[in-house]
Design an enzyme around this catalytic site. Structure first.
Site, PDB file in Angstrom:
ATOM      1  N   CYS A 128       3.382  14.461 -26.122  1.00 54.35           N
ATOM      2  CA  CYS A 128       2.000  14.637 -26.581  1.00 54.35           C
ATOM      3  C   CYS A 128       1.020  13.721 -25.849  1.00 54.35           C
ATOM      4  O   CYS A 128      -0.136  14.064 -25.661  1.00 54.35           O
ATOM      5  CB  CYS A 128       1.898  14.463 -28.088  1.00 54.35           C
ATOM      6  SG  CYS A 128       2.689  12.987 -28.714  1.00 54.35           S
ATOM      7  N   HIS A 401       1.364   9.807 -32.580  1.00 54.03           N
ATOM      8  CA  HIS A 401       1.139  11.152 -32.068  1.00 54.03           C
ATOM      9  C   HIS A 401      -0.208  11.186 -31.362  1.00 54.03           C
ATOM     10  O   HIS A 401      -1.144  10.499 -31.783  1.00 54.03           O
ATOM     11  CB  HIS A 401       1.165  12.150 -33.239  1.00 54.03           C
ATOM     12  CG  HIS A 401       0.977  13.567 -32.806  1.00 54.03           C
ATOM     13  ND1 HIS A 401       1.761  14.152 -31.822  1.00 54.03           N
ATOM     14  CD2 HIS A 401       0.099  14.520 -33.200  1.00 54.03           C
ATOM     15  CE1 HIS A 401       1.362  15.410 -31.657  1.00 54.03           C
ATOM     16  NE2 HIS A 401       0.351  15.652 -32.463  1.00 54.03           N
TER      17      HIS A 401
END
Ligand SMILES: [Zn+2]
Length: 448
Positions: A128, A401
């Site tokens: 990510c 994230h």
């Protein structure tokens, strides 16, 4: 990319011819595949009352695509009749670049037309950080156009020592795929592989810092596209009448000429002053982003405060003072000398106090940034900026994230890019405590 590539060297011309041949083969394959899939699609339509078997489900991507294409009034596919007509072209002729990009690189796409640039990136195992940066790069309009329209071909330097043009080629392929508007999401595994080949750190599936990735990616892209490493550096001209800042900038430009340099690089003055004797050492250095500290005392601040902290300077110890001829405490400070057309601002949330930690500070950053508030030399070409991208980091050092918020210039709307998922987002939701890297673009014609 349909534009013929002009290269002076015979070897490169042969390479190009070889490449063109391969592309021709790919196009033929693609056409054949399209024909076969159309047949399958027609067959599936005839059987639409029969529940799909698992094997059909597995191939649902291509069916989905075909079904969509049939419903697209722009495509000259007649489907009133269930009989397959071989004289009708099954698909709109694919763009050469799209075919070669999709086929050579195997993006493993999920088909679906969401709009140009509204394509997600699949997570390849903690990737990510990379997805977040690629979406921000992809919404840097001049850079995206440069790759998408194939202009970069003229500049790629396949002989450079570091990445031999591979990173530029892979980024170009990804950008072209993202702007083709054909895909709901793609996997940029080839780019990740190339990145991993050149830097072991990015090979596996560990979490990485998106700012570090951005810095390295920009370095590689610059090297891949640097015209100066191929031609010889520009001759040093007599520049005695230039200021030290201009001399340093000219020296930098003589060896560095790429779109990356023109868009992202600015110049700052770095001053180190001895706390004992006030001796100063001044250097002018190029920067590709500003890495701003966050105040340690509060959990809410403004971007202006961070910028002021950055420009105020910090105490360093162990500076070799040329005057005292001893290691001294000193103050190191920056002044911004030359602002680039694309201003990248890194909010330096991570710090070390025995452990690596993250500040979750909510930074209030403006959509319209006026850099005139900060110590600048006069006659700046770029001073007014607008926000177009944010790389967000959620979580802590241990686990987190990344997402990206980017403004799509074509639709003039903000989107949230969360790996393979893309959704529209309101202006009010752009600012958050997760903002990590900000991308600003200069507003042209506003340099008064
Ligand atoms: Zn001193």
């Amino acid at each position: 990319m349909s534009k013929p590539v002009k290269m002076p060297e015979d070897r490169q011309r042969m390479k190009d011819a070889e490449k063109a041949r391969k592309i021709e083969v790919e196009i033929r394959k693609e056409k054949e595949k399209g024909r076969q899939e159309h047949e399958k699609g027609t067959y599936a339509q005839l059987r639409r009352d029969i529940p799909a078997s698992p094997s059909i489900m597995q191939r649902s991507h291509s069916y989905h695509n075909i079904a969509q294409m049939r419903d697209d009034p722009d495509l000259n596919v007649k489907h009133e009749t269930p009989h397959y007509d071989r004289t009708i072209k099954p698909l709109q002729k694919p763009q050469r670049s799209e075919v070669s990009a999709a086929r050579r690189r195997n993006f493993n796409p999920v088909w679906g037309n969401m709009g140009k640039g509204i394509t997600g990136l699949k997570n390849l195992g903690n990737s990510c950080y990379m997805n977040s940066i690629i979406q921000c790069i992809n919404n840097t309009t001049p850079l995206a156009l440069y790759f998408w329209k194939g202009a970069y071909h003229e500049d790629v330097n396949y002989d450079n020592n570091s990445t031999r043009g591979e990173v530029a080629e892979e980024v170009a392929a990804v950008v072209s795929a993202l702007w083709s508007g054909q895909y709901r999401s793609i996997a940029c595994r080839d780019l990740k592989n190339v990145v991993g080949q050149h830097r072991k750190q990015f090979q596996g599936c560990e979490q990485q810092d998106s700012h570090e990735f951005l810095t390295i990616l920009m370095d590689w892209l610059h090297e891949d596209l640097n015209k100066r490493s191929r031609k010889s550096p520009l001759k040093e001209t007599s520049n005695d009448n230039l200021s030290p800042a201009d001399q340093a900038w000219e020296k930098f430009r003589r060896c560095n000429e790429s779109l990356i340099r023109s868009l992202f690089y600015g110049q700052q003055k770095s001053t180190v002053r001895c706390c004992k004797c006030s001796e100063e050492s001044v250097t002018f250095e190029a920067f590709s982003d500003l890495s701003l500290p966050l105040p340690s005392s509060s959990n809410k601040c403004s971007l202006v405060e961070c910028m002021k902290l950055y420009l105020n300077g910090e105490k360093i110890s162990g500076w070799n003072c040329p005057c005292c001829k001893e290691k001294r405490d000193a103050i190191k400070k920056f002044d911004i000398w030359r602002l680039p057309p694309i201003l990248v601002i890194h909010l330096n949330r991570f710090y070390h106090d025995g452990w690596w930690r993250k500040r979750q500070t909510y930074v209030d950053f403006p959509f319209n940034l006026d850099m005139r508030h900060f110590s600048l030399v006069p006659d700046q070409r770029y001073v007014s900026y607008k926000l177009y991208g944010v790389s967000n980091h959620y979580g802590s050092m241990e686990g987190g994230h990344y997402t990206a918020y980017c403004k799509n210039e074509l639709y003039n709307k903000w989107y949230k890019f969360d790996d393979h998922e893309v959704s529209e987002i309101s202006n009010n939701d752009i600012r958050s405590g997760a903002a990590y890297i900000l991308f600003y673009t200069a507003i042209s014609g506003n340099s008064s």
